[in-house]
Write an enzyme that holds these catalytic residues in place. Structure first.
Site, mmCIF file in Angstrom:
data_model
loop_
_atom_site.group_PDB
_atom_site.id
_atom_site.type_symbol
_atom_site.label_atom_id
_atom_site.label_comp_id
_atom_site.label_asym_id
_atom_site.label_seq_id
_atom_site.Cartn_x
_atom_site.Cartn_y
_atom_site.Cartn_z
ATOM 1 N N ASP A 13 0.756 -1.127 0.002
ATOM 2 C CA ASP A 13 -0.083 -0.191 0.102
ATOM 3 C C ASP A 13 0.724 1.288 0.011
ATOM 4 O OD1 ASP A 13 -2.406 1.601 0.129
ATOM 5 O OD2 ASP A 13 -1.976 1.661 2.257
ATOM 6 N N SER A 14 0.474 2.539 -0.265
ATOM 7 C CA SER A 14 0.875 3.586 -0.023
ATOM 8 C C SER A 14 1.472 3.906 1.214
ATOM 9 C CB SER A 14 0.110 4.759 -0.526
ATOM 10 O OG SER A 14 -0.928 4.896 0.476
ATOM 11 N N GLY A 46 -3.222 8.927 -3.973
ATOM 12 C CA GLY A 46 -4.593 9.165 -4.134
ATOM 13 C C GLY A 46 -4.944 10.295 -5.485
ATOM 14 N N CYS A 76 -4.492 -1.431 -1.410
ATOM 15 C CA CYS A 76 -4.788 -0.219 -1.891
ATOM 16 C C CYS A 76 -5.657 -0.092 -3.072
ATOM 17 C CB CYS A 76 -3.245 0.430 -2.415
ATOM 18 S SG CYS A 76 -3.364 2.038 -2.872
ATOM 19 N N ASN A 77 -6.788 0.554 -2.710
ATOM 20 C CA ASN A 77 -7.744 0.821 -3.748
ATOM 21 C C ASN A 77 -7.126 1.467 -5.220
ATOM 22 O OD1 ASN A 77 -9.241 0.503 -1.224
ATOM 23 N ND2 ASN A 77 -10.865 0.141 -2.713
ATOM 24 N N CYS A 187 -10.987 2.957 0.504
ATOM 25 C CA CYS A 187 -9.712 3.205 0.574
ATOM 26 C C CYS A 187 -9.373 2.511 1.758
ATOM 27 C CB CYS A 187 -9.491 4.720 0.897
ATOM 28 S SG CYS A 187 -7.797 5.350 1.219
ATOM 29 N N HIS A 189 -6.936 3.064 3.937
ATOM 30 C CA HIS A 189 -6.693 3.684 5.205
ATOM 31 C C HIS A 189 -7.666 3.894 6.066
ATOM 32 C CE1 HIS A 189 -2.795 4.683 3.131
ATOM 33 N NE2 HIS A 189 -2.517 5.463 4.387
HETATM 34 N N1 DGL Z 1 -4.865 3.372 0.936
HETATM 35 C C1 DGL Z 1 -4.921 3.696 -0.476
HETATM 36 C C2 DGL Z 1 -6.192 3.377 -1.168
HETATM 37 O O1 DGL Z 1 -6.723 2.311 -0.693
HETATM 38 C C3 DGL Z 1 -4.124 4.907 -0.815
HETATM 39 C C4 DGL Z 1 -4.637 6.301 -0.091
HETATM 40 C C5 DGL Z 1 -3.407 7.271 -0.527
HETATM 41 O O2 DGL Z 1 -2.125 7.098 -0.711
HETATM 42 O O3 DGL Z 1 -3.890 8.329 -1.280
HETATM 43 O O4 DGL Z 1 -6.631 4.086 -1.985
#
Ligand code: DGL
Length: 247
Positions: A13-14, A46, A76-77, A187, A189
């Site tokens: 993930d990020s 994102g 990560c979406n 997301c 997060h």
């Molecule tokens: N956790 C991530 C997602 O599911 C990325 C969020 C991000 O880095 O902006 O989209």
């Protein structure tokens, strides 16, 4: 190259968002070895152009494959939206599991016919989200909210308290006021803020978190390919806490 049952499962993930998917997976299969990559240096994804997210997804996949991961969960979406097709085409022998916005279960359970989806701009811009809505939400009003600030709060570990509550209210109240009775966490997060979201939405909307459904899909794929690790491979049945590589 096809993996072995004793090889690890890779997650990326990020940042720390995808840990909720890792935890869901480890609850189901505690004896699997896992590697989690948090690309904190490049967080957030994102609002980055898709090409940049694809480049990061490829680099992280290469790292996980160099450690012989038998399956990769794109936890990560945003990275799933930008890169999952490319990853599958580039490494056809590696099974990949991606995140899908849980629009379908929300639509099926909604009584008001209105659901809210919280995600990043990158996820909303992707084909997967468009197709999921076109397929499952024809007769449902889908309201969206880009909740970038939530990602930053979670990265800072501010998952409760006045700032977290204000950020959650700013996104969630308009969705509730418009009649949404389900809030989809699009997301990885966002489940880290679930207690606050549930508190704010209490009695007005249910929160839909796809982490466990994604973990289930990973378990299914491992089983189908004969790649499930034996509990005895880890001594007493549970592997020690997952090694985490933070970039
Ligand atoms: N956790 C991530 C997602 O599911 C990325 C969020 C991000 O880095 O902006 O989209």
């Amino acid at each position: 190259m096809a993996g072995k049952a004793t090889d690890p499962v890779g997650f990326f993930d990020s940042g720390r968002g995808g840990l909720c998917v890792l935890e869901a997976f480890r609850r189901r299969l505690p004896h699997e070895r896992t590697i989690y990559l948090a690309d904190t240096e490049h967080c957030p994804y994102g609002n980055k152009p898709p090409e940049e997210v694809v480049a990061r997804a490829r680099a992280l996949t290469e790292q996980l494959l160099s450690q012989h991961c038998k399956l990769i969960v794109v936890a990560c979406n945003t990275a799933t939206a930008a890169a999952i097709d490319i990853l599958r085409a580039t490494w056809p022998e590696t099974p990949f599991v991606g995140m899908e916005p849980a629009v379908k279960p929300a639509v099926l359970r909604s009584k008001s016919g209105i659901v809210g989806v919280l995600a990043t701009a990158g996820t909303f811009g992707g084909r997967l989200y468009r197709e999921t809505c076109a397929r499952f939400a024809k007769d449902t009003r889908v309201l969206t909210c880009v909740a970038d600030e939530w990602v930053l709060l979670v990265e800072k570990g501010e998952t409760d308290g006045p700032r977290a509550e204000a950020a959650v209210r700013a996104c969630v109240e308009p969705l509730l006021a418009a009649g949404a009775d389900h809030l989809v966490l699009g997301c990885t997060h966002f489940p880290h803020l679930k207690p606050v979201i549930e508190r704010v939405a209490a009695g007005r909307a249910a929160v839909v978190d796809p982490s466990d459904a994604v973990a289930r899909q990973a378990v299914r794929l491992l089983a189908e390919r004969g790649l499930l690790n034996r509990p005895s491979a880890c001594g007493h049945g549970t592997c020690p806490s997952p090694p985490r590589l933070i970039q």
